[in-house]
Each structure stands twice: as structure tokens, then as C-alpha cells.
Scaffold this active site. Structure first.
Site, short mmCIF file in Angstrom:
data_model
loop_
_atom_site.label_atom_id
_atom_site.label_comp_id
_atom_site.label_asym_id
_atom_site.label_seq_id
_atom_site.Cartn_x
_atom_site.Cartn_y
_atom_site.Cartn_z
N SER A 49 0.39 -1.53 0.29
CA SER A 49 -0.13 0.00 -0.44
C SER A 49 0.93 1.22 -0.17
O SER A 49 1.69 1.18 0.20
CB SER A 49 -1.10 0.25 1.55
OG SER A 49 0.00 0.81 2.06
N ASP A 81 -0.48 -0.67 -4.47
CA ASP A 81 -1.47 -0.92 -4.21
C ASP A 81 -2.65 0.77 -4.77
O ASP A 81 -1.50 1.37 -4.71
CB ASP A 81 -1.84 -1.65 -2.88
CG ASP A 81 -3.66 -2.63 -3.61
OD1 ASP A 81 -3.96 -2.68 -4.23
OD2 ASP A 81 -3.81 -2.55 -2.11
N HIS A 82 -3.55 0.28 -4.66
CA HIS A 82 -4.18 1.44 -4.61
C HIS A 82 -3.32 2.89 -4.78
O HIS A 82 -3.12 3.37 -3.61
CB HIS A 82 -5.25 1.70 -3.69
CG HIS A 82 -6.39 1.31 -3.78
ND1 HIS A 82 -7.62 0.52 -4.50
CD2 HIS A 82 -6.83 -0.13 -2.69
CE1 HIS A 82 -8.28 -0.32 -4.17
NE2 HIS A 82 -7.30 -0.68 -3.63
N GLU A 133 -7.76 1.77 -11.83
CA GLU A 133 -9.18 1.16 -11.02
C GLU A 133 -10.20 2.18 -11.64
O GLU A 133 -10.16 3.97 -11.17
CB GLU A 133 -9.14 1.19 -9.81
CG GLU A 133 -10.67 1.23 -8.37
CD GLU A 133 -10.18 0.76 -7.11
OE1 GLU A 133 -9.66 0.95 -7.09
OE2 GLU A 133 -10.91 1.63 -6.05
N GLY A 179 -11.47 -4.69 4.13
CA GLY A 179 -11.84 -4.49 5.87
C GLY A 179 -13.14 -5.62 5.46
O GLY A 179 -12.99 -7.17 4.59
N HIS A 206 -10.79 -6.95 -5.74
CA HIS A 206 -10.44 -7.16 -4.53
C HIS A 206 -11.21 -7.42 -3.48
O HIS A 206 -12.17 -7.79 -3.67
CB HIS A 206 -10.66 -5.19 -4.60
CG HIS A 206 -8.79 -4.57 -4.80
ND1 HIS A 206 -8.47 -4.04 -4.48
CD2 HIS A 206 -8.88 -5.08 -6.87
CE1 HIS A 206 -7.32 -3.73 -5.82
NE2 HIS A 206 -7.73 -4.30 -6.64
N THR A 209 -10.49 -10.64 2.13
CA THR A 209 -11.03 -11.46 3.70
C THR A 209 -12.72 -11.51 3.16
O THR A 209 -12.80 -9.96 2.93
CB THR A 209 -10.08 -10.13 3.69
OG1 THR A 209 -8.27 -10.51 3.60
CG2 THR A 209 -10.23 -10.56 5.56
P1 13P Z 1 -9.19 -7.27 2.08
O1 13P Z 1 -8.23 -6.39 2.93
O2 13P Z 1 -10.71 -6.99 2.40
O3 13P Z 1 -8.50 -8.55 2.37
O4 13P Z 1 -8.62 -6.79 1.20
C1 13P Z 1 -7.52 -6.88 -0.07
C2 13P Z 1 -7.59 -5.35 -0.69
O5 13P Z 1 -8.21 -5.49 -2.40
C3 13P Z 1 -5.99 -4.50 -0.99
O6 13P Z 1 -6.37 -4.09 -2.00
#
Ligand code: 13P
Length: 298
Positions: A49, A81-82, A133, A179, A206, A209
């Protein structure tokens, strides 16, 4: 040498699995996720991140990832990431990362398209792949994002922008969220199927989790070839630290390396389960050969 994210995800799409993209936090978690990939013979995307890049620094995170993935039997890509911040993209492109997610979901569509095309030109000139995105994935991930949907576009719009900008991977809204899930998500594998019929860009899921093995398999069968996992790493990391500290207090033994060992084991186990669920286990060496055939790592 880092593996190409595009080559890995293409291989996954052709062979019916998804490459795990696992967010790391430090050297301990990088080594644990690489160990999980080696143990399971799976390809891996080490994902970082912007918050982690800022806390460790681009140079150090690049060096740790390079050393942890060097001479491993499985291919490892390094992905940002993002990232809505073009200066961070400049940095990691210059540092030789495999790929970046340019998150333009805070822009209107015309601006997002113009800037995404600029990022693609810059990244491709350096051999770096680009994930795009435009709609926002619900939830705040390490300080980036929003809990409400900012934009919703049709799959036709998403595919047209992808074709015009030349991005390599797409991160559409698929009903998932970053999350822990507060309510049962309404998953949209139908959007994956529709997009896959309109474009051959790789499609990313994405918010991994909290989804079930069956959810992952449904998305993979629909055409997803990269699945992101972050929260599971954070919780396994922190819960094992919490357990170790409770044990240390009870026993009066304060030995950091044994806590690191416990944390590494917990993260490796959590990630290993996902590698099996994504059907990535057993594809590592074969994906490494695909990288070699495609002209080597970057
Ligand atoms: P989670 O935190 O829900 O596993 O998502 C991870 C994610 O999409 C990172 O870009």
C-alpha cells in the site's frame, strides 16, 4: 528480478486459477508470504500500500522484496496497491517494480481516462504493467478509498476506457469491500463474465478477506486472475503478536525473535490457505517457465 504481473495473471487465466496478491507490512511479512508461496509452489504478487511505501520508503521495501524473492523457485512480482498519487507511481516505476494500481476513482471519468493513459505511457515505457480503478472498491484500505460508492459505470464503459488507455488489468466493482465484511456482500461474478466477453484485460478481485472458497472459485471460473488479500495478513500478524505477548507476560520471557517466528508462521499459514483456495498451489514453477518464455523477468 521481479516477475511480470501481466505474464503471471495471463498464465493464471489460461490455467484456471488466480494469482494471490498479498499486502505486506514489513520484512517479516514479506518473508512469510514468500515462504508460503515456496511451500505451496505458487506464483505470488507481493503487494504494497502507499501507506507502507511511505512508512518504510521505496528503496528499503524494494530491496527487502528483491532479496526475499531472489533465487526462489517460484516467480514473485512486486505491485503498488491503490495509488491516486502520481509522485509515488513515479518513484516505484523508477525503482523497477512489476506493476502499479493507478486508482483514479476519486476523479471524474474524463479526467480519470486522461490521467490513466498518461500513467500507462509512462509505466509501459519502463516495462511496468498497469492496473486501473475507475469505480471505487468500497472501504478504506490503508487510508485510501471511501465507504460509499463514488461512481458506477457500465461494463461497456469500463471496457471502452480500458481499450483506449491500454491498461493491463482492471479492478471493477464486483460487490466486494476492503476490510472485514459488516454485512453479507452481494457478489457480482456476472460483471466479470460480461467484462471478459468485452475485453481481454486481466480482471482483479479486491476485498478478498472474508470470502469463502466457493466465492473465490466462482470468481475465478468467471474470469478473475488476480485476487487481493490484505486484512487477513494484518489480523493473523496482530493476533499472533497478541498471543505471544500474553505468553511472554505470563512467563516473564521477552524475546523478540521468538515473537517474530510466531508471527511469520501465522502469516505463512493464513496465506497458504488462500493459495490453495485460489487454486494457485502447484503452479509456481510452471508460471516461472512462462515468465522465461515471455522474455524473462523485468
Ligand atoms: P482485504 O483487506 O479485504 O483483504 O482487501 C485487500 C485488497 O483488496 C487490497 O487492495
Amino acid at each position: 528480478m521481479f516477475a511480470s504481473t501481466l505474464t503471471l495473471t495471463r498464465h493464471a487465466r489460461e490455467h484456471g486459477y488466480a494469482v494471490p496478491a498479498v499486502n505486506i507490512l514489513d520484512d517479516l511479512s514479506i518473508r512469510a508470504v514468500v515462504a508460503a508461496a515456496v511451500e505451496k509452489d505458487a506464483p505470488l504478487i507481493v503487494q504494497v500500500s502507499v501507506k507502507t511505501v511511505r512508512s518504510i520508503g521505496t528503496e528499503l521495501v524494494t530491496t527487502i522484496a528483491r532479496l526475499a524473492s531472489a533465487d526462489q523457485p517460484v516467480p514473485v512480482a512486486l505491485h503498488l496497491d491503490h495509488c491516486p498519487d502520481r509522485a509515488v507511481i513515479d518513484d516505484v516505476v523508477a525503482a523497477g517494480w512489476s506493476s502499479v494500481l493507478f486508482d483514479a476513482s476519486d476523479r471524474d471519468l474524463a479526467t480519470a481516462e486522461r490521467e490513466t493513459a498518461e500513467v500507462v505511457a509512462q509505466a509501459h515505457a519502463a516495462g511496468v504493467d498497469v492496473e486501473s480503478e475507475l469505480e471505487n472498491i468500497i472501504g478504506v484500505e490503508d487510508g485510501v478509498g471511501s465507504d460509499v460508492a463514488l461512481h458506477a459505470y457500465t461494463v461497456e464503459q469500463l471496457a471502452e476506457v480500458a481499450e483506449r488507455t491500454g491498461v493491463d488489468l482492471l479492478a471493477p466493482q464486483l460487490g466486494t469491500a476492503h476490510g472485514e465484511y459488516k454485512a453479507t456482500p452481494v457478489l457480482r461474478p456476472d460483471r466479470v463474465r460480461e467484462l471478459a466477453a468485452l475485453t481481454d484485460r486481466q480482471i482483479v478481485l479486491h476485498g478478498g478477506t472474508g470470502l469463502s472458497e466457493q466465492d473465490f472459485r466462482t470468481f475465478i471460473d468467471a474470469g478473475v486472475s488476480k485476487i487481493n488479500i490484505s486484512t487477513a495478513v494484518k489480523t493473523s500478524y496482530m493476533r499472533s503478536a497478541e498471543q505471544h505477548l500474553a505468553w511472554a507476560r505470563a512467563n516473564g520471557k521477552w524475546d523478540p525473535p521468538s515473537m517474530f517466528r510466531d508471527i511469520g508462521k501465522a502469516v505463512q499459514e493464513a496465506v497458504g490457505t488462500h493459495l490453495d483456495e485460489f487454486r494457485a498451489s502447484g503452479h509456481g514453477r510452471e508460471a516461472a517457465a512462462a515468465i522465461t518464455r515471455a522474455g524473462g523477468a523485468r
